[in-house]
Design a protein around this motif. Structure first.
Motif, PDB file in Angstrom:
ATOM      1  N   ALA A  28     -25.998   7.016   0.091  1.00 46.26           N
ATOM      2  CA  ALA A  28     -26.956   8.148   0.036  1.00 46.26           C
ATOM      3  C   ALA A  28     -26.527   9.381   0.455  1.00 46.26           C
ATOM      4  CB  ALA A  28     -28.288   7.532   0.949  1.00 46.26           C
ATOM      5  N   HIS A  29     -25.680   9.392   1.391  1.00 48.10           N
ATOM      6  CA  HIS A  29     -25.322  10.979   1.997  1.00 48.10           C
ATOM      7  C   HIS A  29     -24.323  11.485   0.735  1.00 48.10           C
ATOM      8  CE1 HIS A  29     -23.664  13.919   4.536  1.00 48.10           C
ATOM      9  NE2 HIS A  29     -22.303  13.751   4.046  1.00 48.10           N
ATOM     10  N   ALA A  30     -23.514  10.790   0.132  1.00 45.23           N
ATOM     11  CA  ALA A  30     -22.465  11.154  -0.953  1.00 45.23           C
ATOM     12  C   ALA A  30     -23.488  11.809  -1.941  1.00 45.23           C
ATOM     13  CB  ALA A  30     -21.534  10.038  -1.327  1.00 45.23           C
ATOM     14  N   LEU A  31     -24.325  10.922  -2.212  1.00 45.89           N
ATOM     15  CA  LEU A  31     -25.201  11.238  -3.603  1.00 45.89           C
ATOM     16  C   LEU A  31     -26.070  12.747  -3.141  1.00 45.89           C
ATOM     17  CD1 LEU A  31     -26.783   7.847  -4.964  1.00 45.89           C
ATOM     18  CD2 LEU A  31     -24.847   9.287  -5.928  1.00 45.89           C
ATOM     19  N   SER A  32     -26.396  12.974  -1.976  1.00 46.85           N
ATOM     20  CA  SER A  32     -27.288  14.036  -1.616  1.00 46.85           C
ATOM     21  C   SER A  32     -26.285  15.079  -1.651  1.00 46.85           C
ATOM     22  CB  SER A  32     -27.801  13.723  -0.246  1.00 46.85           C
ATOM     23  OG  SER A  32     -28.959  12.798  -0.096  1.00 46.85           O
ATOM     24  N   ALA A  33     -25.055  14.981  -1.050  1.00 52.43           N
ATOM     25  CA  ALA A  33     -24.022  15.983  -0.998  1.00 52.43           C
ATOM     26  C   ALA A  33     -23.899  16.654  -2.442  1.00 52.43           C
ATOM     27  CB  ALA A  33     -22.863  15.605  -0.523  1.00 52.43           C
ATOM     28  N   GLU A  34     -23.967  15.873  -3.479  1.00 53.05           N
ATOM     29  CA  GLU A  34     -23.693  16.287  -4.829  1.00 53.05           C
ATOM     30  C   GLU A  34     -25.129  16.746  -5.388  1.00 53.05           C
ATOM     31  OE1 GLU A  34     -21.081  16.642  -6.382  1.00 53.05           O
ATOM     32  OE2 GLU A  34     -19.768  15.562  -5.122  1.00 53.05           O
ATOM     33  N   GLY A  35     -26.120  16.784  -4.787  1.00 56.49           N
ATOM     34  CA  GLY A  35     -27.554  17.476  -5.347  1.00 56.49           C
ATOM     35  C   GLY A  35     -28.650  16.429  -5.760  1.00 56.49           C
ATOM     36  N   ILE A  36     -28.324  15.268  -5.503  1.00 55.77           N
ATOM     37  CA  ILE A  36     -29.205  14.033  -5.855  1.00 55.77           C
ATOM     38  C   ILE A  36     -29.801  13.642  -4.919  1.00 55.77           C
ATOM     39  CG2 ILE A  36     -29.321  11.602  -6.957  1.00 55.77           C
ATOM     40  CD1 ILE A  36     -26.356  12.369  -8.202  1.00 55.77           C
ATOM     41  N   ARG A  37     -31.130  13.733  -5.379  1.00 58.14           N
ATOM     42  CA  ARG A  37     -32.072  13.531  -4.134  1.00 58.14           C
ATOM     43  C   ARG A  37     -32.379  11.941  -4.209  1.00 58.14           C
ATOM     44  NH1 ARG A  37     -33.607  17.762  -7.202  1.00 58.14           N
ATOM     45  NH2 ARG A  37     -34.005  19.919  -5.922  1.00 58.14           N
ATOM     46  N   TRP A  90     -24.774   1.819 -13.353  1.00 61.67           N
ATOM     47  CA  TRP A  90     -23.745   2.344 -13.743  1.00 61.67           C
ATOM     48  C   TRP A  90     -22.510   1.231 -13.551  1.00 61.67           C
ATOM     49  CZ3 TRP A  90     -23.259   7.378 -15.936  1.00 61.67           C
ATOM     50  CH2 TRP A  90     -24.322   8.116 -15.905  1.00 61.67           C
ATOM     51  N   HIS A  91     -22.302   0.665 -12.381  1.00 67.76           N
ATOM     52  CA  HIS A  91     -21.115   0.090 -11.836  1.00 67.76           C
ATOM     53  C   HIS A  91     -19.869   0.558 -12.050  1.00 67.76           C
ATOM     54  CE1 HIS A  91     -23.649  -3.465 -10.500  1.00 67.76           C
ATOM     55  NE2 HIS A  91     -24.455  -3.271 -11.704  1.00 67.76           N
ATOM     56  N   LEU A  92     -19.695   1.835 -11.297  1.00 68.04           N
ATOM     57  CA  LEU A  92     -18.419   2.566 -11.685  1.00 68.04           C
ATOM     58  C   LEU A  92     -17.209   1.840 -11.121  1.00 68.04           C
ATOM     59  CD1 LEU A  92     -20.251   4.971 -12.358  1.00 68.04           C
ATOM     60  CD2 LEU A  92     -18.334   6.641 -11.552  1.00 68.04           C
ATOM     61  N   THR A  93     -15.804   1.917 -11.689  1.00 69.30           N
ATOM     62  CA  THR A  93     -14.780   1.139 -11.179  1.00 69.30           C
ATOM     63  C   THR A  93     -13.513   1.862 -11.618  1.00 69.30           C
ATOM     64  OG1 THR A  93     -13.940  -0.946 -11.206  1.00 69.30           O
ATOM     65  CG2 THR A  93     -14.979  -0.462 -13.460  1.00 69.30           C
ATOM     66  N   GLU A 131     -13.359  -2.862  -4.587  1.00 70.78           N
ATOM     67  CA  GLU A 131     -13.167  -1.726  -5.445  1.00 70.78           C
ATOM     68  C   GLU A 131     -12.542  -0.707  -5.166  1.00 70.78           C
ATOM     69  OE1 GLU A 131     -13.317   0.349  -8.359  1.00 70.78           O
ATOM     70  OE2 GLU A 131     -14.317  -1.403  -8.867  1.00 70.78           O
ATOM     71  N   ASP A 132     -11.621  -0.037  -5.831  1.00 70.69           N
ATOM     72  CA  ASP A 132     -10.707   0.988  -5.035  1.00 70.69           C
ATOM     73  C   ASP A 132     -11.411   2.263  -5.238  1.00 70.69           C
ATOM     74  OD1 ASP A 132      -8.988  -0.877  -4.407  1.00 70.69           O
ATOM     75  OD2 ASP A 132      -7.869  -0.762  -6.574  1.00 70.69           O
ATOM     76  N   LEU A 133     -12.323   2.323  -6.354  1.00 72.15           N
ATOM     77  CA  LEU A 133     -12.946   3.670  -6.367  1.00 72.15           C
ATOM     78  C   LEU A 133     -13.826   4.161  -5.427  1.00 72.15           C
ATOM     79  CD1 LEU A 133     -13.536   5.951  -8.572  1.00 72.15           C
ATOM     80  CD2 LEU A 133     -15.604   4.847  -9.197  1.00 72.15           C
ATOM     81  N   SER A 134     -13.723   5.260  -4.624  1.00 72.42           N
ATOM     82  CA  SER A 134     -14.407   5.557  -3.254  1.00 72.42           C
ATOM     83  C   SER A 134     -15.958   5.928  -3.823  1.00 72.42           C
ATOM     84  CB  SER A 134     -13.712   6.558  -2.620  1.00 72.42           C
ATOM     85  OG  SER A 134     -14.028   7.733  -3.441  1.00 72.42           O
ATOM     86  N   ILE A 135     -16.788   5.713  -2.929  1.00 79.53           N
ATOM     87  CA  ILE A 135     -18.162   6.399  -3.000  1.00 79.53           C
ATOM     88  C   ILE A 135     -18.232   7.729  -3.365  1.00 79.53           C
ATOM     89  CG2 ILE A 135     -20.364   6.601  -1.564  1.00 79.53           C
ATOM     90  CD1 ILE A 135     -19.621   3.990  -0.329  1.00 79.53           C
ATOM     91  N   GLU A 136     -17.420   8.731  -2.608  1.00 77.81           N
ATOM     92  CA  GLU A 136     -17.586  10.020  -3.046  1.00 77.81           C
ATOM     93  C   GLU A 136     -16.902  10.149  -4.375  1.00 77.81           C
ATOM     94  OE1 GLU A 136     -18.035   9.188   1.018  1.00 77.81           O
ATOM     95  OE2 GLU A 136     -16.276   8.509  -0.400  1.00 77.81           O
ATOM     96  N   GLU A 137     -16.077   9.631  -4.885  1.00 75.00           N
ATOM     97  CA  GLU A 137     -15.542   9.767  -6.185  1.00 75.00           C
ATOM     98  C   GLU A 137     -16.804   9.514  -7.262  1.00 75.00           C
ATOM     99  OE1 GLU A 137     -10.818   8.996  -6.449  1.00 75.00           O
ATOM    100  OE2 GLU A 137     -12.091   7.379  -5.766  1.00 75.00           O
TER     101      GLU A 137
END
Length: 275
Positions: free
Chosen positions: A139-148, A57-60, A102-108
Motif C-alpha cells: 500500500a505504501h509503495a503504490l501510494s508513493a507512485e500516486g495510486i490511491r 497483474w502478478h508481476l514477476t 518472487e525476486d521482483l520487489s514491491i517497489e519495482e
C-alpha cells in the motif's frame, strides 16, 4: 483387443500437442482489451465517462512460468494509457508468488503501475497475494507512485459526484463492505472495486459500477460447463463476466496474469474499459 483407428491416433497426435502449446504458450499471453457498458438500468453514467479496470497483474521475474514480466506489464500500461480512461481501477494481486518466492520487489512493481495515468485518478485495493507479500508495504509503495489505495475506504472523484469505494480482500480476512461504504453519502453513484467477488454477497446496495478480480475466470473454462475451479468462497458461476445477484450486477475480470499453473484455455487475460 480392438485397436484405435489410425485416423484417431493421428488426430490425437496432432491435436494434443497443439492444445498444449495453445494453453501454455499462446492464450496466457493473448491479452484482450474488452469494452463493456458503464451505465445500467439503475444508473446513467455521465456522458463520455470511461473507467478502465485491470486486475491480477502478478508481476514477476519468472515470466516463462508466471507470464507478466516488467516489460510485458509496461506494454499493457501503455495500452491502457493510450485508451485515455478518466478513471483506472486496480482490484489487487500486483505481485506473483506469496513472499520470498518472487525476486521482483514491491517497489519495482509499484514503479511500473505508477505509470498509469487518468485525470480522475488511479485507485487500488489489495489482493491476497499482496497481503502474503506485505500488505502495508505494498500500500505504501503504490501510494508513493500516486495510486490511491482504498482499503475498506472511499473517496469522491475530483470532477464528478461519484465515489470510488474499495473493499478489502475476503480470503485474507480484510473484507469490510459496511466500513468501506460508511463514508459515502446516501443515494450517490459509486464505483466499487473488490479483489475477491465473494464480498459482493455481503455488500449493501449501491448505484453504479461494481467490479472484482481474483478468479482469473478459472483460467480454464470448459465450453458448456464454465470454470473448473474458482478460488475463494464465491460460487463457481461467479468466475467471469457480468454476475447478477439480488437485482444487482458485478463484473468479474479474468485478470492479466496466472496463478499456480501457467495455463489458460477459453479464458483470455484481459483489461476492461467501461464506457
Amino acid at each position: 483387443m480392438r485397436r484405435r483407428p489410425p485416423v484417431l491416433r493421428i488426430a490425437a497426435a496432432v491435436l494434443l500437442p497443439a492444445l498444449a502449446v495453445w494453453t501454455v504458450a499462446i492464450e496466457p499471453r493473448w491479452v484482450a482489451a474488452r469494452v463493456e457498458p458503464l451505465s445500467s438500468a439503475q444508473w446513467q453514467a455521465p456522458a463520455g465517462l470511461k473507467v478502465a479496470m485491470a486486475g491480477d497483474w502478478h508481476l514477476t521475474t519468472r515470466s516463462a512460468w508466471r507470464i507478466t514480466s516488467v516489460e510485458r506489464a509496461a506494454r499493457i500500461v501503455d495500452e491502457i494509457n493510450a485508451a485515455q480512461p478518466d478513471v483506472i481501477l486496480l482490484p489487487g494481486d500486483f505481485l506473483a508468488g506469496s513472499g520470498d518466492d518472487e525476486d521482483l520487489s514491491i517497489e519495482e512493481m509499484a514503479a511500473v503501475l505508477g505509470r498509469l495515468k487518468a485525470p480522475q485518478g488511479v485507485y487500488a485495493v489489495l489482493g491476497n497475494h499482496d497481503w502474503w507479500h506485505d500488505g502495508e508495504r505494498t500500500a505504501h509503495a503504490l501510494s508513493a507512485e500516486g495510486i490511491r489505495v482504498l482499503e475498506n475506504a472511499s473517496m469522491r472523484l475530483p470532477d464528478h459526484d461519484i465515489w470510488v469505494v474499495g473493499i478489502g480482500d475476503d480470503s485474507t480476512g480484510h473484507s469490510q463492505p459496511d466500513k468501506a461504504l460508511a463514508g459515502v453519502p446516501k443515494g450517490v453513484a459509486t464505483l466499487v472495486m473488490m479483489h475477491d467477488p465473494f464480498s459482493f454477497s455481503a455488500m449493501p446496495p449501491t448505484r453504479g459500477l461494481v467490479v472484482a478480480a481474483h478468479t482469473h475466470g478459472g483460467q480454464i473454462s470448459v465450453p458448456g460447463y464454465g470454470a473448473l475451479v474458482v478460488p475463494g468462497r464465491a460460487p463457481r458461476e461467479w468466475a467471469h463476466g457480468w454476475i447478477a445477484h439480488k437485482d444487482r450486477r458485478m463484473y468479474v475480470t479474468s485478470g492479466l496474469g496466472v496463478s499456480i499453473l501457467p495455463v489458460r484455455f477459453n479464458m483470455r487475460p484481459e483489461w476492461v474499459m467501461f464506457q
